[in-house]
Design a protein around this motif. Structure first.
Motif, PDB file in Angstrom:
ATOM      1  N   SER A 104     -19.039   1.206  29.916  1.00 20.74           N
ATOM      2  CA  SER A 104     -19.971   0.824  30.979  1.00 20.74           C
ATOM      3  C   SER A 104     -21.063  -0.110  30.477  1.00 20.74           C
TER       4      SER A 104
ATOM      5  N   PHE B 248     -16.595   6.451  28.502  1.00 17.37           N
ATOM      6  CA  PHE B 248     -17.321   5.841  29.618  1.00 17.37           C
ATOM      7  C   PHE B 248     -18.649   5.216  29.193  1.00 17.37           C
TER       8      PHE B 248
ATOM      9  N   VAL C  21     -17.011   0.493  36.494  1.00 16.91           N
ATOM     10  CA  VAL C  21     -16.398   1.389  35.520  1.00 16.91           C
ATOM     11  C   VAL C  21     -16.445   2.808  36.077  1.00 16.91           C
TER      12      VAL C  21
END
Length: 280
Positions: A70, A66, A78
């Motif tokens: 992102s 992540f 996201v």
């Protein structure tokens, strides 16, 4: 009998936007993709989806990638699947189209997420790359679900899916693709120099691909375009056909001045090309 796609077909399929429009009119898209090894593929897919006109695009990824994903995207939302499980479950249920597989790697996680989406959604699902690779070892999945499934294999992936030799596929590509789509009740996009798009009854051919397209990320870009057009409520087969043709059309035009064309080159040119086509 197959039909060769033309620019006029695409002009007929892609709608002109109405004056009274908002982002909710152009599709809520969910993309599942990526892995620690492959962080670029899902971003290419999501960016192509946004540039093709989708109103809302969410890219759902694992917690461990992540922070990387992102940082790569702005307009795309996201989502950390593990930390926002309820949000993910809601998106699966409410999406207008789901794409899965880009950069996910061939592993149990990918298969589990594909089955979850099939069990909990009612929208069309576009399966690409590693989504196809896990399907190839779990063909019984097709027997259990009513979702409209769109498969986008290149010839190597299709060989694994169909258990047929690539040379045999190449010699009788259109018939083999049509028979497969009919047997499994899917829309098949069998990619190549000439791409076959078929639901087993109606078959389209896109024959404008160029060698300059032979670069990494092209398939991820196409998946994003297909997913976007489906989410915009273009009828599924027409949406798929439009994306395939437009993808090659842009690359062909760029290749007049470029030795090789990247997925990012196509993505940058999608909105301009669509605008020129539908308003010409």
């Amino acid at each position: 009998m197959s039909k060769i796609l033309s620019l006029q077909d695409i002009k007929n399929y892609i709608p002109i936007r109405k004056d009274e429009s908002h982002k909710g009119n152009y599709g809520k898209i969910l993309i599942l993709g990526g892995s620690r090894r492959f962080t670029g593929a899902p971003c290419i897919c999501a960016s192509a989806c946004m540039r093709s006109g989708s109103g809302l695009v969410t890219l759902a990824v694992e917690n461990n990638i992540f922070p990387i994903i992102s940082q790569k995207l702005n307009e795309v939302m996201v989502l950390d699947i593990e930390n926002y499980k309820d949000d993910f479950e809601t998106l699966v249920k409410t999406a207008d189209c789901i794409a899965i597989g880009c950069g996910m790697e061939k592993r149990k996680y990918t298969l589990d997420k594909l089955i979850y989406c099939l069990n909990n959604s009612s929208c069309p699902i576009v399966v690409d790359a590693d989504g196809i690779n896990v399907l190839s070892e779990n063909m019984d999945i097709f027997e259990n679900y009513k979702n409209k499934i769109i498969l986008t294999p290149h010839e190597g992936e299709f060989s694994r899916l169909s258990k047929l030799d690539i040379n045999r596929i190449q010699k009788n590509k259109e018939k083999i693709a049509t028979d497969f789509a009919k047997k499994y009740n899917v829309i098949l996009v069998l990619k190549g120099k000439e791409t076959v798009i078929t639901d087993g009854n109606i078959t389209y051919i896109s024959n404008i691909g160029v060698p300059a397209m032979a670069t990494g990320g092209m398939g991820d870009c196409l998946t994003g375009m297909i997913t976007s057009f489906i989410g915009q409520k273009i009828s599924v087969l027409n949406a798929v056909s439009s994306a395939v043709y437009l993808h090659s059309y842009i690359a062909r035009n760029l290749s007049k001045n470029m030795y090789s064309v990247l997925a990012s080159d196509i993505i940058q040119n999608i909105p301009y090309t669509i605008n020129n086509i539908i308003y010409s």
